[in-house]
Design a protein around this motif. Structure first.
Motif: not given
Length: 764
Positions: A142-150
């Motif tokens: 919600g604050e724009g932080a990266l949580l997970a990525s491929s």
């Protein structure tokens, strides 16, 4: 004169020596020829032969251009539909992928996603790895932080909370579902993102699921769609609704990141049009395009296909050149045939006119020939009359001087009247010799630096009120020896021409300067000269007019406005003075006339140096003068004047007798050493006999004992030859005072060198 039989004229033949023709009635009748009707017919055929092919070529060219533009428009429409379908499939697949990821994270908050990051990473990599257009799939909080990525596990610490697409999705801006092209924080390459909103269990904003798409994927597809070459005349572009370029082919080194906001395409988007065709100049690749556009589904994206108009024009020019070549090659042959027919008709008409006018032409030629002979005879007559009139003036002048020197009282009024009549007669003689072109120049040493300012009023009167006058007499200009009256006339002639060349006013500049011409400079003159430049700001001369500017009787002025003798007088004056005249001019750049007058050597005063032990003499002794003059009364008057000046005079009446006297004197000198009986020879030039005065001067100067020689004449051509002889020359009627000063100078010269018998044997 016996008339010649008439011979029909051939083309271009005209004999100036033809005899007087027969009367016109004797010429054979010539049928009338209507050349005008034939000429009009041929001209009409020529015009039709030119206009009809031109009209046909123009119509075909216009039709071909419109066809090419219509074909280009149709091709762009077909191509843009294919590109739209492709883009729609890609975006629909991305939307399905986003939905699957949202289902994957349903019920998980940010901490829950981080707790299951490894599992989610694998699933994201599996989902996105099978699509070549997908660079990365990411989940943001919600604050724009990266949580997970491929792309990465564990995910790096980064935030997109301030990025436009994140803010736009959070705020409900549908356009930002597709971002601008950027260097992705996760993908690490040029991408544009397609994102959807994540919501929490209570319906609040929980973050963003973003799929990063590669623009290069679209570029590759567009390359294949357009034929796989960068030289294709078509372009393909994928843009957002705000004009931001997402993908483009072919790529250019300096292409813009967005389309111009004031372009016809931008206006069509603002009007809500979903498809259409516009013509515009693209700021992306810098060319004018026929541009077809279509909106991609419900996404904020348009796909564009453009056809370069430069390619249309290039192909049209190639087709037009072939059309012109195939059409005009036979037409040119037809034009040449008609043109030759017109020329032949003109030649026939000219021959017919010569046939009709032969008699009058022959009479005109004979009349002109007789007139030419009359003018030639008139010139000879005027020269002879002027010469004899000069002798009469010399008789009158010498006798007036004799009376004045004898101091006869009570005749001052009568003598003054005679002297005024003498001046009028001299002016009349000068005019007569001018008509006969035999006017001798009366040269004198002149300083232009002092003389030019005195000519200001004279030049102003010649230039008129509209022309401004600038005179720059220069500094320390050399003296020159010229005829002042002829120089004034030359300036007036040039000023009048300048005034006519500046009808609306301008500037006339007179400059004097010193100039030296060397042999290596390639100039026809060498030595020291004074350059007198006269420049105007008028209309100038065309090259053909400039080439004939000094030609006698040539003029560009209207009939009655010019004689064609102005500039020839300037040229003749400069040449007679030993110099040259030149002109520089160009149309619209004004005219510059330059007079080159030779430098005159300053005559220093000669003083008699005091000699130790020499016997003082009160004054130089009189000269022993040999006077050679064929006119008895001129000889008598001149002899009496010379005797009154204190000189001894021996008079003979022709150059042959004078030369015999010199031969005898030189023979006696060779036998006995006896000195020559003369100190000076004063001779007329024009005399009867085998020799004239110039021949006598050359013979006298050829002896080893050179005597001073003074020649007198009234002919300009004799003056020209006399200047090449080492003798002083006076033009008739000469000033008695000038002769007296000249004799005094010779007396001083002989007295100064009297101690050197080798140089002046006549004084021994």
């Amino acid at each position: 004169m016996t008339p010649d039989p008439f011979d029909p004229p051939r083309a271009g033949r005209l004999s100036p020596h033809s005899a007087k023709p027969r009367e016109d009635a004797s010429f054979p009748a010539v049928p009338e020829q209507n050349f005008q009707v034939r000429r009009i017919t041929l001209i009409a055929l020529l015009v039709a032969a030119i206009l009809l092919p031109c009209v046909y070529v123009a119509a075909m060219a216009l039709s071909d251009l419109r066809t090419r533009e219509a074909d280009a428009t149709d091709m762009t429409l077909r191509t843009v539909r294919v590109a739209e379908e492709h883009a729609l499939k890609v975006f629909d697949m991305n939307e399905t992928l986003d939905a699957r990821i949202i289902d994957l994270t349903e019920g998980l908050d940010d901490d829950g996603i981080r707790a299951r990051e490894a599992e989610i990473h694998e699933k994201l990599r599996t989902m996105g790895g099978g699509y070549p257009q997908v660079a990365a799939v990411s989940i943001f909080g919600g604050e724009g932080a990266l949580l997970a990525s491929s792309r990465y596990y564990p995910s790096p610490v980064l935030s997109i909370g301030m990025r436009d697409d994140f803010v736009g999705i959070r705020d409900g801006n549908a356009r930002e579902q597709v971002s601008k092209v950027m260097t992705g924080h996760v993908a690490g390459e040029q991408v544009f993102n397609m994102g959807v909103e994540r919501r929490a269990a209570d319906g609040s904003f929980a973050g963003v699921v973003s799929v990063a798409l590669r623009p290069s994927y679209f570029d590759a597809f567009y390359r294949e769609l357009l034929g796989g070459s960068n030289s294709t005349p078509m372009i393909m572009t994928l843009v957002r609704t705000d004009g931001a370029v997402l993908a483009h082919f072919p790529r250019t080194p300096r292409e813009a990141a967005a389309m111009a906001s004031n372009s016809p395409f931008a206006e069509a988007v603002a009007q809500g049009r979903r498809a259409g065709v516009v013509r515009m100049r693209s700021n992306v690749d810098g060319d004018t395009l026929i541009l077809a556009f279509r909106h991609v589904g419900a996404y904020p994206v348009y796909v564009l296909c453009g056809y370069r108009t430069s390619a249309i024009w290039a192909a049209w020019y190639r087709h037009l050149s072939v059309l012109i070549l195939s059409m005009f090659t036979p037409s040119i042959a037809l034009w040449c045939v008609i043109w030759l027919s017109l020329r032949r008709l003109g030649a026939e008409e000219e021959a017919w006119e010569r046939w009709q006018a032969e008699a009058s032409m022959r009479r005109s030629i004979e009349s002109a020939y007789r007139q030419s002979r009359k003018m030639e005879a008139l010139g000879t007559l005027v020269g002879s009359v002027a010469h004899d009139f000069n002798n009469l003036l010399m008789i009158l002048s010498s006798n007036v001087q004799i009376v004045r020197r004898r101091g006869v009282g009570g005749l001052e009024r009568e003598l003054s009247a005679m002297e005024r009549a003498l001046k009028s007669g001299q002016s009349l003689t000068r005019q007569l010799l001018g008509v006969a072109r035999k006017q001798p120049l009366r040269t004198e040493t002149l300083l232009l630096e002092q003389w030019l300012p005195t000519c200001r009023e004279l030049l102003r009167a010649s230039l008129g009120a509209k022309v401004s006058l600038v005179i720059d007499p220069g500094a320390e200009t050399w003296p020159t020896r010229v005829d002042v009256a002829e120089l004034e006339l030359a300036l007036i002639n040039i000023a009048v021409n300048a005034r006519d060349a500046m009808p609306n006013g301008g500037r006339f500049t007179v400059r004097a300067a010193n100039i030296v011409f060397r042999h290596e400079d390639g100039f026809p003159l060498t030595g020291d000269f004074v350059q007198l430049s006269l420049e105007d700001t008028g209309v100038g001369m065309a090259p053909d007019v400039l080439a004939r500017a000094f030609e006698p009787l040539f003029t560009t002025k209207p009939k009655g406005m010019g004689t064609g003798l102005g500039l020839p007088q300037v040229f003749a004056f400069c040449e007679s003075s030993g110099g040259l005249a030149a002109i520089d001019s160009a149309v619209g750049a004004g005219t510059s006339v330059r007079l080159y007058l030779p430098r005159a050597a300053a005559e220093a005063e000669i003083t008699m140096p005091a000699q130790a032990g020499a016997v003082e003499s009160s004054a130089p002794q009189g000269l022993r003068i040999l006077l050679v003059e064929d006119n008895e009364e001129v000889a008598a008057g001149t002899e009496a004047l010379l005797q009154m000046m204190g000189h001894q005079v021996t008079c003979v009446f022709n150059a042959d007798t004078a030369l015999r006297l010199f031969d005898d004197a030189h023979a006696r000198r060779a036998r006995t050493g006896e000195p020559l009986p003369f100190d000076l020879v004063l001779s007329d030039i024009h005399m009867p006999g085998k020799l004239n005065g110039i021949d006598l001067a050359e013979a006298v100067l050829a002896f080893d004992t050179k005597l001073p020689v003074i020649l007198v004449t009234g002919y300009a051509e004799e003056l020209d030859r006399a200047r090449r002889v080492d003798a002083r020359v006076l033009s008739k009627p000469f000033d008695i005072g000038l002769l007296e000063k000249l004799l005094e100078t010779i007396q001083r010269d002989l007295a100064q060198a009297g101690s050197d018998p080798a140089e002046h044997p006549a004084q021994q």
